[in-house]
Design an enzyme around this catalytic site. Structure first.
Site, PDB file in Angstrom:
ATOM      1  N   ASP A 309      64.208  71.054   4.066  1.00  0.00           N
ATOM      2  CA  ASP A 309      65.205  72.034   3.653  1.00  0.00           C
ATOM      3  C   ASP A 309      65.947  71.568   2.410  1.00  0.00           C
ATOM      4  O   ASP A 309      66.153  70.366   2.202  1.00  0.00           O
ATOM      5  CB  ASP A 309      66.205  72.259   4.791  1.00  0.00           C
ATOM      6  CG  ASP A 309      67.297  73.228   4.406  1.00  0.00           C
ATOM      7  OD1 ASP A 309      66.996  74.427   4.269  1.00  0.00           O
ATOM      8  OD2 ASP A 309      68.447  72.790   4.213  1.00  0.00           O
ATOM      9  N   GLU A 364      61.002  73.516   0.598  1.00  0.00           N
ATOM     10  CA  GLU A 364      61.793  74.720   0.331  1.00  0.00           C
ATOM     11  C   GLU A 364      62.434  74.550  -1.039  1.00  0.00           C
ATOM     12  O   GLU A 364      63.526  74.010  -1.176  1.00  0.00           O
ATOM     13  CB  GLU A 364      62.867  74.921   1.410  1.00  0.00           C
ATOM     14  CG  GLU A 364      63.579  76.260   1.276  1.00  0.00           C
ATOM     15  CD  GLU A 364      65.078  76.196   1.528  1.00  0.00           C
ATOM     16  OE1 GLU A 364      65.671  77.265   1.727  1.00  0.00           O
ATOM     17  OE2 GLU A 364      65.663  75.098   1.485  1.00  0.00           O
TER      18      GLU A 364
END
Length: 634
Positions: A309, A364
């Site tokens: 993330d 991401e």
């Protein structure tokens, strides 16, 4: 970049005995049970004047068990066995007691703690020594590395129609069979790393080595992953190494009483938008901590890889704040790039690929950093996949801003195919981001308030519901087939889950009403949600049969603006989409050879109007069309 990576790797080999030993630190740091029943404790607290261990085992005496100071800010403590038994029983509460430089005593949870819990009457989490007499033993091997990745993005806590925090057990026995039936072969788990604030969606991590106790025990999670493996489902962890919660009582912040320790000090150590702390990736012990963390999740819990993330925030000193990315290479190379963070990501991927080559990693990254998904040996970031984050933004823009007759076919195709062919992308029409309160899912944007009144099959099919159901299927299929080398869906969105996602917080009176997934809607034969659910299932099953995600990029033979038609070839299949709001076509010529319908969004079982005969076979004729020698009329 490669030089920096290589120097780190060389130093690890020379000073730490190699990558394998360096990243096994999760077995020595924290509080660890020894085979003879003793306890070995180790911490890194460079700013501490003294370190002690206190807990139930010594009546919470803060000074009776001091650590011995080692080099480089490390501290260790050995507790011998008592009559062959552990001096710290399973389930005991513990705290590391830090005497700070100003003399203050700080009661902290070890950064390496494996299990933390919160009593209902308390605000902060407590560290609990997890050493059950018999830990869960995995029975099933991990699935082989997948060629076509169909990802079901999931959150354990909301995976129930009931207004409560759902459990690992619920996910194991109620949700995993559903995922399998829908044709997804991979589940990506959010909010597993312990986070004190439930409404943070798991992105404000407080204990990096602890599986969230709000859903159950560590053994419950291990069982859940094991059962997924028995179904042939790959399990990925949504790992948050881009930042950490500011909590100090039950988090990493100010662990040793200083502003730095695991983080940069001062302004550089704080994320201005996320209100969180930022790791110092140049620090040797931070590298040990984060790399060991990845290895622990793989080896103890048997996760099959990670979705990293916040990679964009890691890659740049500006963290992507107030910055647009046009694709100009000057945006990716220069002093604004955090080379230490990028080097950490290269080390992480190198470690995973070396020690566990079957594992998968996903980045991401919204910036489009070149070579992020190329091997480290080429100077790349080493990731296997990156998220195609422009695709959901494009669908939202189209639905919000354009009338149906103004949809631009060329722009849609460009967005779905605009990727570097040597880097793998994960396509998705929407993820958890679009489901959160303040945003809207595709289904909610398309059908809005009518979802509450007109989704019953006993009600007449209104134009809004008809349009919404048909576009929902078409958008997902064209994204699936044209947008990347993998596909992702957030749980519930496959059937057009009504309403938004909102966790209990002060602003909604701590309500769980929107922190749930109403899977029961698909099981009601009187509701139209079953049509979307069936289409999503058969779309995945068709990909499993033909493998278009593992095939080369599609050849787009048509993107006709006035007809609103898109046609392309991939994996031996012809995909034809008619996005015209009111015009159907007879004897429409497209590039193809022999042709038979395999999946039809207009079929009755998907809530369509059944306008096509599925028994008809179409044969090509030698009639050149769109730069192909043969074509058919459909």
């Amino acid at each position: 970049r490669y030089s920096l990576f290589y120097n780190h790797l060389k130093n690890i080999e020379e000073s730490e005995g190699g990558l394998d030993k360096f990243t096994k630190s999760y077995k020595t740091f924290g509080v660890n049970q020894l085979a003879d029943g003793g306890i070995y404790c180790k911490e890194w607290a460079p700013g501490a004047e003294a370190v002690f261990l206190a807990g139930d085992f010594n009546g919470w005496n803060p000074f009776s068990h001091p650590y011995k100071k080692l080099e480089y800010g490390k501290w260790e403590l050995f507790l011998p066995p008592e009559d062959g038994r552990s001096p710290v029983p399973h389930g005991s509460k513990l705290k590391v007691v830090i005497r700070a430089q100003n003399g203050a005593l700080l009661y902290r949870i070890s950064p390496w703690a494996r299990y933390v819990v919160r009593d209902e009457d308390k605000v902060n989490y407590d560290w609990v020594h997890w050493n059950p007499p018999q830990s869960y033993i995995h029975k099933n091997p991990s699935p082989k590395r997948l060629k076509s990745l169909r990802i079901y993005e999931s959150h354990v806590g909301i995976a129930s129609p009931e207004g409560k925090v759902a459990s690992y057990k619920n996910f194991t026995y109620n949700v995993l069979p559903r995922i399998k039936d829908l044709g997804y072969n991979c589940v990506q788990l959010m909010a597993i790393m312990e986070h004190a604030y439930y409404a943070s969606f798991g992105y404000q991590v407080t204990s990096f080595f602890a599986a969230s106790s709000r859903y159950g025990t560590p053994d419950d999670l291990k069982e859940m992953i094991d059962v997924a493996h028995s179904m042939g489902i790959t399990v990925l962890l949504d790992v948050v190494h881009s930042h950490a919660s500011k909590n100090s009582e039950d988090g990493l912040n100010q662990f040793d009483g200083t502003d730095s320790c695991f983080f940069h000090s001062g302004y550089r150590g704080n994320h201005q938008l996320w209100d969180s702390r930022l790791f110092d990736y140049a620090n040797w012990e931070v590298l040990r901590f984060l790399l060991s963390n990845l290895r622990m999740w793989i080896e103890d819990y048997r996760f099959d890889g990670f979705r990293f993330d916040g990679v964009t925030s890691m890659l740049y000193h500006h963290h992507g704040i107030g910055t647009g990315f046009s694709g100009d290479y000057n945006e990716y190379f220069g002093l604004h790039v955090d080379e230490d963070a990028l080097c950490y990501l290269m080390l992480a991927n190198h470690m995973i690929n070396t020690l566990h080559p079957e594992c998968i990693t996903i980045a991401e990254d919204v910036s489009g950093m070149p070579a992020l998904c190329r091997p480290v040996a080429e100077g790349g970031g080493g990731f296997d996949y990156r998220l195609a984050m422009a695709i959901p933004d494009k669908w939202i823009q189209i639905i919000k801003e354009l009338k149906d007759e103004d949809w631009n076919m060329g722009n849609i195709v460009h967005t779905l195919t605009n990727r570097r062919c040597e880097e793998k992308y994960i396509a998705y029409a929407e993820s958890h981001d679009q489901a959160l309160v303040g945003d809207k899912t595709l289904a909610f944007r398309l059908m809005d308030a009518e979802m509450y009144t007109n989704m019953s099959v006993l009600m007449p099919l209104t134009p809004v519901i008809d349009r919404g159901i048909q576009l929902h299927k078409m958008i997902r299929l064209i994204t699936h087939a044209l947008g990347g080398e993998s596909y992702l869906n957030f749980m519930g969105n496959e059937f057009g889950h009504p309403e938004w996602l909102d966790f209990p917080r002060i602003g909604n009176n701590e309500s769980y009403h929107y922190a749930r997934r109403q899977f029961n809607l698909t099981e009601d034969d009187l509701l139209r949600y079953k049509f979307l659910n069936a289409f999503d299932r058969d779309m995945n099953k068709l990909e499993e049969r033909f493998g278009w995600l593992a095939s080369p990029q599609a050849y787009v033979s048509e993107k006709h603006e006035s007809n609103k038609v898109i046609a392309f070839e991939r994996a031996g299949l012809i995909f034809i989409f008619n996005f015209h709001p009111y015009q159907s076509y007879v004897d429409y010529r497209v590039v193809a050879f022999k042709y038979k319908i395999l999946l039809d969004s207009d079929a009755g079982e998907y809530g369509g109007h059944q306008r096509l005969d599925h028994n008809t076979e179409y044969f090509s004729e030698h009639y050149p069309h769109n730069y192909r020698p043969n074509s058919i009329m459909v």
